[in-house]
Motif scaffolding. Structure first.
Motif, short mmCIF file in Angstrom:
data_model
loop_
_atom_site.label_atom_id
_atom_site.label_comp_id
_atom_site.label_asym_id
_atom_site.label_seq_id
_atom_site.Cartn_x
_atom_site.Cartn_y
_atom_site.Cartn_z
N HIS A 140 4.61 1.62 -22.91
CA HIS A 140 5.37 2.83 -22.68
C HIS A 140 5.02 3.52 -23.93
O HIS A 140 4.92 5.02 -23.91
CB HIS A 140 6.81 2.48 -22.78
N SER A 141 4.71 3.30 -25.18
CA SER A 141 4.52 3.89 -26.30
C SER A 141 3.03 4.64 -26.39
O SER A 141 2.93 5.71 -26.75
CB SER A 141 4.25 3.03 -27.63
N VAL A 142 1.96 3.83 -25.67
CA VAL A 142 0.73 4.48 -25.62
C VAL A 142 0.81 5.13 -24.70
O VAL A 142 0.05 6.43 -24.82
CB VAL A 142 -0.07 3.41 -25.32
N ARG A 143 1.40 5.58 -23.48
CA ARG A 143 1.57 6.42 -22.42
C ARG A 143 2.13 7.66 -22.89
O ARG A 143 1.81 8.67 -22.73
CB ARG A 143 2.13 6.01 -21.31
N GLU A 144 3.13 7.43 -24.05
CA GLU A 144 3.80 8.61 -24.51
C GLU A 144 2.62 9.56 -25.30
O GLU A 144 3.15 10.57 -25.51
CB GLU A 144 4.97 8.25 -25.28
N ARG A 145 1.73 8.93 -25.85
CA ARG A 145 0.62 9.54 -26.60
C ARG A 145 -0.37 10.00 -25.64
O ARG A 145 -1.25 10.52 -26.43
CB ARG A 145 0.20 8.51 -27.72
N ASN A 146 -0.26 9.89 -24.31
CA ASN A 146 -1.30 10.04 -23.52
C ASN A 146 -2.75 9.36 -23.75
O ASN A 146 -3.71 9.92 -23.83
CB ASN A 146 -1.59 11.58 -23.34
N ALA A 147 -2.45 8.13 -24.33
CA ALA A 147 -3.91 7.28 -24.79
C ALA A 147 -4.23 6.35 -23.91
O ALA A 147 -3.44 5.92 -22.82
CB ALA A 147 -3.44 6.70 -26.09
N THR A 148 -5.36 5.88 -24.19
CA THR A 148 -5.86 4.68 -22.98
C THR A 148 -5.18 3.35 -23.77
O THR A 148 -5.54 3.13 -24.78
CB THR A 148 -7.32 5.01 -23.10
N TYR A 149 -4.81 2.61 -22.83
CA TYR A 149 -4.43 1.21 -23.50
C TYR A 149 -5.48 0.26 -23.80
O TYR A 149 -5.67 -0.22 -24.88
CB TYR A 149 -3.53 0.68 -22.30
N TYR A 150 -6.58 0.09 -22.88
CA TYR A 150 -7.69 -0.75 -23.27
C TYR A 150 -8.90 -0.03 -23.60
O TYR A 150 -9.52 1.01 -23.07
CB TYR A 150 -8.05 -1.51 -21.86
N ALA A 151 -9.32 -0.60 -25.05
CA ALA A 151 -10.47 0.27 -25.56
C ALA A 151 -11.89 0.14 -24.86
O ALA A 151 -11.99 -0.79 -24.15
CB ALA A 151 -10.74 -0.44 -26.97
N THR A 186 0.85 -1.20 0.10
CA THR A 186 -0.03 0.10 -0.02
C THR A 186 0.96 1.33 -0.05
O THR A 186 0.48 2.35 -0.58
CB THR A 186 -1.01 -0.12 1.18
N CYS A 187 2.21 1.14 0.59
CA CYS A 187 3.08 2.25 0.62
C CYS A 187 3.68 2.54 -0.92
O CYS A 187 4.40 3.49 -0.98
CB CYS A 187 4.37 2.17 1.48
N THR A 188 3.57 1.37 -1.68
CA THR A 188 3.85 1.67 -3.17
C THR A 188 2.97 1.38 -4.12
O THR A 188 3.31 1.13 -5.41
CB THR A 188 5.08 0.75 -3.38
N SER A 189 1.66 1.25 -3.78
CA SER A 189 0.59 1.09 -4.76
C SER A 189 0.36 1.91 -6.05
O SER A 189 0.48 2.96 -5.71
CB SER A 189 -0.50 0.99 -3.92
N ALA A 190 0.08 1.40 -7.02
CA ALA A 190 -0.03 2.18 -8.01
C ALA A 190 -1.53 2.05 -8.85
O ALA A 190 -1.57 2.62 -10.06
CB ALA A 190 1.13 1.92 -9.09
N LYS A 191 -2.29 1.27 -8.33
CA LYS A 191 -3.46 0.98 -8.82
C LYS A 191 -4.43 2.28 -9.31
O LYS A 191 -4.63 3.13 -8.28
CB LYS A 191 -4.26 -0.06 -8.06
N GLY A 192 -4.53 2.44 -10.52
CA GLY A 192 -5.18 3.62 -11.01
C GLY A 192 -4.47 5.04 -11.07
O GLY A 192 -4.88 5.98 -11.53
N LEU A 193 -3.34 4.81 -10.78
CA LEU A 193 -2.58 6.19 -11.09
C LEU A 193 -2.07 6.23 -12.68
O LEU A 193 -1.69 5.38 -13.33
CB LEU A 193 -1.16 5.91 -10.33
N SER A 194 -2.14 7.50 -12.99
CA SER A 194 -2.37 7.72 -14.64
C SER A 194 -0.71 7.70 -15.07
O SER A 194 -0.50 7.32 -16.09
CB SER A 194 -2.75 8.97 -14.79
N GLN A 195 -0.07 7.76 -14.13
CA GLN A 195 1.50 8.06 -14.66
C GLN A 195 2.22 6.34 -14.24
O GLN A 195 3.53 6.62 -14.56
CB GLN A 195 2.32 9.05 -13.63
N VAL A 196 1.56 5.71 -13.71
CA VAL A 196 2.24 4.27 -13.41
C VAL A 196 1.49 3.19 -14.09
O VAL A 196 0.34 3.06 -13.87
CB VAL A 196 2.60 4.14 -11.82
#
Length: 437
Positions: free
Chosen positions: A426-437, A122-132
């Protein structure tokens, strides 16, 4: 306060890293595990001054020993820990059950997934974070249904789950190769969130110190010459991350006597748990950290031992506890205390029933998971279990995961699939896009 703490590899090929380097990493580039180059010492005065701290406050104190303030100011660390641990089902976060005949159990399972790993995760949780983004690989059919559903029901866009046809040792091989690819690591910001990552072990130091403060008989106002009382901590051990944290705390000056209890992994995996007691951790990689500490930080020795082990796949384990002993311990604890143990914790508590307590030495047993996660084992012990609504609802939830099949060239195939996915994310995030349609 001295110079900032630096980190090195247990195999000697990496030195001089700072906390950020270690946090955003996994296996060291030489295949070893990252560790502090030196450990701080906890003086008796420090320990006595911590006796009244709540668990979240203690986590902050412990983490502050390893994280310099220029990387994370104290108030930021305090806010992070407070928020991370606020989701636990009890305000104390960690609790103690005091049962008959001197049996005391430290409950570490009040987090979201009902396991001790929540304290660090929980101190390193990334669920739901847009940058991770989080890539999860688990051993298909070798963990309990509840453990599996906790992963496959995560439908957030930044969670990517893979079910592998093999043990965690099997997928450790391609994962080590991915972390050895420094171009991939640096270009995608690849890091590990399991107990390979030092930050996970660092947070786990706190519950060993908390157990000592509450269970050893330490007196807050004792004179400076009064020796610290010892505490025996009995730890159910699988991947060895928890016992590694205990060894580190011991080397920091806390007089712990550690007892590591292990089960017979293959037998329990097939028969008791409808899954795998220790994530199929036949290669408990945190033992490398333990070996490094016990050898006096002899990197050359550790490198030789670990490379030989990975070639020969031979190891010597402590005496193993088999299925019948686990089930009998679960039954006896219920009959005597109306207290239900999970099979992990039963491995530790078996020690209580077979090694009489010593009046001169306080003892505490770590409960690493809730029995609610192990319905098959509870039923095998002939005991009843009321399933919490949070777990009962998992069966009704949608799932998403991908299958890593056991092909003739599975190791290379899994490496290629995971590398392609990491690069694709990584490629999808660089375009600020959503991964799962």
């Amino acid at each position: 306060s001295g110079p900032p703490m630096q980190y090195c590899s247990t195999r000697g090929g990496v030195h001089g890293l700072d906390f950020c380097d270690v946090l955003f990493s996994g296996f060291a580039a030489d295949g070893g595990m990252l560790m502090p180059e030196s450990l701080p010492t906890l003086s008796p005065d420090t320990l006595r001054s911590w006796t009244r701290l709540r668990f979240p406050q203690l986590v902050v104190e412990v983490a502050s020993l390893f994280i310099p303030t220029h990387l994370m100011p104290r108030d930021h660390l305090q806010a992070l820990v407070t928020e991370a641990l606020s989701s636990f089902s009890v305000p104390e976060v960690v609790t103690f059950a005091r049962l008959k005949e001197g049996l005391t159990i430290m409950e570490l399972f009040h987090g979201n997934t009902l396991a001790f790993k929540d304290l660090a995760m929980t101190c390193t949780s990334a669920k739901g974070l847009s940058q991770v983004d989080v890539v999860v690989v688990y051993p298909r059919g070798r963990i309990t249904p509840v453990q599996e559903k906790h992963m496959t029901t995560c439908l957030q866009d930044n969670i990517h789950v893979f079910a592998a046809d093999g043990s965690s040792d099997d997928f450790d091989v391609p994962l080590r190769r991915l972390f050895a690819d420094q171009d991939l690591v640096k270009s995608t910001g690849l890091m590990s969130l399991n107990s390979v990552n030092w930050s996970r072990i660092m947070i786990q130091l706190a519950h060993f110190i908390y157990a000592y403060l509450h269970m050893s008989g330490l007196e807050e106002k004792a004179s400076a010459n009064t020796p610290l009382p010892p505490l025996e901590l009995v730890v159910p051990t699988g991947g060895a991350g928890n016992i590694a944290a205990g060894c580190i705390v011991k080397q920091m000056g806390v007089p712990l006597r550690l007892v590591a209890m292990v089960n017979a992994n293959d037998i329990v995996r097939r028969t008791v748990l409808c899954g795998d007691f220790s994530m199929a951790a036949e290669d408990p990689y945190n033992m490398e950290r333990v070996l490094w500490l016990l050898s006096g930080r002899d990197s050359a020795l550790v490198k030789g031992i670990m490379e030989d082990f990975h070639r020969s796949h031979r190891q010597t384990l402590p005496e193993q506890l088999h299925t019948a002993g686990i089930l009998e311990t679960m039954r006896r604890c219920w009959e005597e205390n109306q207290y239900l143990l999970c099979p992990h914790t039963a491995v530790a508590v078996w020690h209580h029933y077979h090694t009489p307590p010593n009046a001169q030495l306080n003892r505490c047993y770590l409960a690493t998971a809730s029995p609610a996660k192990f319905q098959c084992a509870v039923q095998r012990a002939g005991l009843a279990l009321d399933l919490p609504e949070s777990l009962a609802s998992l069966d009704k939830m949608a799932t998403r995961y991908e299958h890593l099949a056991r092909t003739p060239t599975w190791s290379k195939d899994w490496e290629d699939i995971l590398r392609e996915r990491i690069q694709s994310i990584h490629s999808v995030r660089e375009r600020n896009a959503t991964y799962y349609a």
